[in-house]
Design an enzyme around this catalytic site. Structure first.
Site, PDB file in Angstrom:
ATOM      1  N   ARG A 149       0.852  -1.174   0.000  1.00  0.00           N
ATOM      2  CA  ARG A 149       0.000   0.000   0.000  1.00  0.00           C
ATOM      3  C   ARG A 149       0.898   1.239   0.000  1.00  0.00           C
ATOM      4  O   ARG A 149       2.033   1.201   0.496  1.00  0.00           O
ATOM      5  CB  ARG A 149      -0.906   0.021   1.234  1.00  0.00           C
ATOM      6  CG  ARG A 149      -1.878  -1.154   1.314  1.00  0.00           C
ATOM      7  CD  ARG A 149      -2.720  -1.066   2.580  1.00  0.00           C
ATOM      8  NE  ARG A 149      -3.693  -2.158   2.665  1.00  0.00           N
ATOM      9  CZ  ARG A 149      -3.467  -3.324   3.265  1.00  0.00           C
ATOM     10  NH1 ARG A 149      -2.292  -3.541   3.857  1.00  0.00           N
ATOM     11  NH2 ARG A 149      -4.383  -4.266   3.285  1.00  0.00           N
ATOM     12  N   LYS A 174      -2.665  -1.425   7.749  1.00  0.00           N
ATOM     13  CA  LYS A 174      -4.050  -0.958   7.770  1.00  0.00           C
ATOM     14  C   LYS A 174      -4.869  -1.615   8.869  1.00  0.00           C
ATOM     15  O   LYS A 174      -5.746  -0.992   9.459  1.00  0.00           O
ATOM     16  CB  LYS A 174      -4.679  -1.227   6.404  1.00  0.00           C
ATOM     17  CG  LYS A 174      -6.095  -0.734   6.243  1.00  0.00           C
ATOM     18  CD  LYS A 174      -6.585  -0.985   4.836  1.00  0.00           C
ATOM     19  CE  LYS A 174      -8.022  -0.529   4.645  1.00  0.00           C
ATOM     20  NZ  LYS A 174      -8.514  -0.789   3.278  1.00  0.00           N
ATOM     21  N   HIS A 249      -2.537   3.706  -6.201  1.00  0.00           N
ATOM     22  CA  HIS A 249      -3.023   2.449  -5.628  1.00  0.00           C
ATOM     23  C   HIS A 249      -3.227   1.376  -6.695  1.00  0.00           C
ATOM     24  O   HIS A 249      -3.212   0.177  -6.393  1.00  0.00           O
ATOM     25  CB  HIS A 249      -4.331   2.696  -4.875  1.00  0.00           C
ATOM     26  CG  HIS A 249      -4.710   1.589  -3.940  1.00  0.00           C
ATOM     27  ND1 HIS A 249      -3.939   1.219  -2.851  1.00  0.00           N
ATOM     28  CD2 HIS A 249      -5.776   0.744  -3.922  1.00  0.00           C
ATOM     29  CE1 HIS A 249      -4.519   0.210  -2.222  1.00  0.00           C
ATOM     30  NE2 HIS A 249      -5.636  -0.097  -2.846  1.00  0.00           N
ATOM     31  N   ARG A 252      -0.669  -1.408  -6.869  1.00  0.00           N
ATOM     32  CA  ARG A 252      -0.901  -2.561  -5.983  1.00  0.00           C
ATOM     33  C   ARG A 252      -1.876  -3.533  -6.646  1.00  0.00           C
ATOM     34  O   ARG A 252      -1.644  -4.748  -6.647  1.00  0.00           O
ATOM     35  CB  ARG A 252      -1.453  -2.068  -4.649  1.00  0.00           C
ATOM     36  CG  ARG A 252      -1.940  -3.164  -3.686  1.00  0.00           C
ATOM     37  CD  ARG A 252      -2.339  -2.505  -2.369  1.00  0.00           C
ATOM     38  NE  ARG A 252      -3.130  -3.358  -1.506  1.00  0.00           N
ATOM     39  CZ  ARG A 252      -2.636  -4.232  -0.641  1.00  0.00           C
ATOM     40  NH1 ARG A 252      -1.334  -4.405  -0.554  1.00  0.00           N
ATOM     41  NH2 ARG A 252      -3.422  -4.941   0.144  1.00  0.00           N
ATOM     42  N   HIS A 283      -4.113  -8.613   3.076  1.00  0.00           N
ATOM     43  CA  HIS A 283      -5.574  -8.545   3.079  1.00  0.00           C
ATOM     44  C   HIS A 283      -6.122  -9.125   4.375  1.00  0.00           C
ATOM     45  O   HIS A 283      -5.627 -10.135   4.875  1.00  0.00           O
ATOM     46  CB  HIS A 283      -6.147  -9.334   1.897  1.00  0.00           C
ATOM     47  CG  HIS A 283      -6.145  -8.558   0.611  1.00  0.00           C
ATOM     48  ND1 HIS A 283      -6.184  -9.151  -0.633  1.00  0.00           N
ATOM     49  CD2 HIS A 283      -6.111  -7.221   0.370  1.00  0.00           C
ATOM     50  CE1 HIS A 283      -6.178  -8.222  -1.569  1.00  0.00           C
ATOM     51  NE2 HIS A 283      -6.133  -7.047  -0.988  1.00  0.00           N
ATOM     52  N   TYR A 292     -10.570 -10.273  -7.184  1.00  0.00           N
ATOM     53  CA  TYR A 292      -9.911  -9.953  -8.450  1.00  0.00           C
ATOM     54  C   TYR A 292     -10.309 -10.912  -9.573  1.00  0.00           C
ATOM     55  O   TYR A 292     -10.261 -10.550 -10.749  1.00  0.00           O
ATOM     56  CB  TYR A 292      -8.391  -9.958  -8.265  1.00  0.00           C
ATOM     57  CG  TYR A 292      -7.914  -8.760  -7.490  1.00  0.00           C
ATOM     58  CD1 TYR A 292      -7.599  -7.572  -8.123  1.00  0.00           C
ATOM     59  CD2 TYR A 292      -7.820  -8.813  -6.097  1.00  0.00           C
ATOM     60  CE1 TYR A 292      -7.188  -6.458  -7.403  1.00  0.00           C
ATOM     61  CE2 TYR A 292      -7.413  -7.707  -5.372  1.00  0.00           C
ATOM     62  CZ  TYR A 292      -7.103  -6.534  -6.028  1.00  0.00           C
ATOM     63  OH  TYR A 292      -6.719  -5.428  -5.320  1.00  0.00           O
TER      64      TYR A 292
END
Length: 320
Positions: A149, A174, A249, A252, A283, A292
């Site tokens: 990130r 995060k 972003h 990523r 994640h 994805y």
């Protein structure tokens, strides 16, 4: 009871309590504070009501759309639960009042040439041969090569880079977790050369920032955003995906997409690979990684083939 207190004082107490537990609450904190100021300016007193909430959600929104209203409502929901503990008379609108508050737009998946062009353009920033162009080229290159990130890359310290072990330590991410991210030999070589340039203006102590700002601290996100926007404009890119413009972003997202595509092309066990990838990129849920396969156009073929394989396997076990 909340009647004798201002909404702003309650909001401050709530945010202090949550931040003491480790939650940053930057955007959400801004929205809760804005709501509290709005409520106090309107002379609201007593428990929270649907009317005051909806007046702020709809009347103060920059975009008059159900999605925007739903997002603003969702930002207030945890604060409302906090108020309900103090005053049972607290009211708050239902979750589905405006529909869904979250959506995921397809990202821009960079081509290899676009990544090369971005890194090259960054390396040509002024002053020639200085720390600034080297820093931005390495930040963009590192995000593209590791899927970090933006905030994770900017907060790396010198001690987080282990060139002998070929890994990065990504701390307090995060979701308040830390992880090791192995890096390729080519990334090790690039970082080794960068550290030679980085050592000129400041000592490489354990706690010093890897990517140094002009003031000697960590680079601010607004600074890198400004540089990226200038480079993006000069490169003349057109966004592909659901967002209006190409974003940092998306580097990523591109890393994740390309890795899944490569695994698929080489016949890897996708399920096992996805679990490893989810851990690598930090994640919180593996479902965020599986998104994805269906959320990015470039991977729809992978999802389709997986379904065809599943359907054929099921079909083999059922005969008329």
């Amino acid at each position: 009871m909340t009647g004798a207190r201002t909404m702003l004082s309650l909001a401050k107490d709530y945010l202090s309590e949550r931040r003491a537990l480790g939650f940053a609450l930057r955007m959400q904190g801004h929205q809760i504070t804005a709501f509290a100021l709005f409520a106090d300016e309107r002379g609201h007193s007593g428990p929270l009501t649907n009317d005051i909430v909806l007046n702020w959600v709809q009347g103060q929104a920059k975009r008059a759309s159900p999605f925007s209203w739903a997002r603003r409502l969702e930002a207030l929901r945890p604060f409302a639960r906090y108020l309900a503990r103090l005053d049972p008379g607290t009211d708050f609108p239902q979750t589905a009042t405006f529909g869904r508050s979250h959506r995921r737009l397809a990202p821009h998946v960079y081509s290899e040439q676009e990544i090369c062009d971005l890194v090259t353009a960054a390396s040509r920033l002024a002053p020639e041969g200085g720390l600034r162009p080297a820093t931005y080229a390495k930040i963009f290159g590192l995000i593209a090569a590791t899927g970090l990130r933006r905030s994770e890359a900017l907060h790396l310290r010198c001690s987080d880079v282990n060139l002998d072990g070929a890994f990065l330590t990504v701390r307090n991410t995060k979701f308040r977790k830390s992880r090791h991210a192995p890096i390729h030999a080519t990334v090790v070589a690039k970082l080794r050369r960068y550290l030679e340039v980085r050592a000129r203006p400041g000592a490489l102590t354990e706690d010093s920032p890897l990517f140094l700002s002009p003031a000697g601290g960590f680079l601010a996100e607004r600074r890198i955003n400004k540089v990226f926007q200038k480079l993006r404009t000069n490169l003349g890119w057109t966004a592909r995906g659901g967002h209006g413009k190409v974003r940092i972003h998306d580097l990523r997202h591109t890393f994740i997409c390309r890795r899944i595509q490569l695994w698929h092309e080489h016949g890897a066990d996708i399920d096992n690979a996805m679990a490893a990838l989810s851990t690598y990129v930090g994640h919180a849920k593996i479902s965020d990684t599986y998104w994805y396969l269906t959320g990015v156009p470039e991977l729809m073929a992978v999802a389709g083939k997986r379904f065809e394989l599943f359907a054929s396997t099921v079909g083999e076990g059922h005969h008329d």
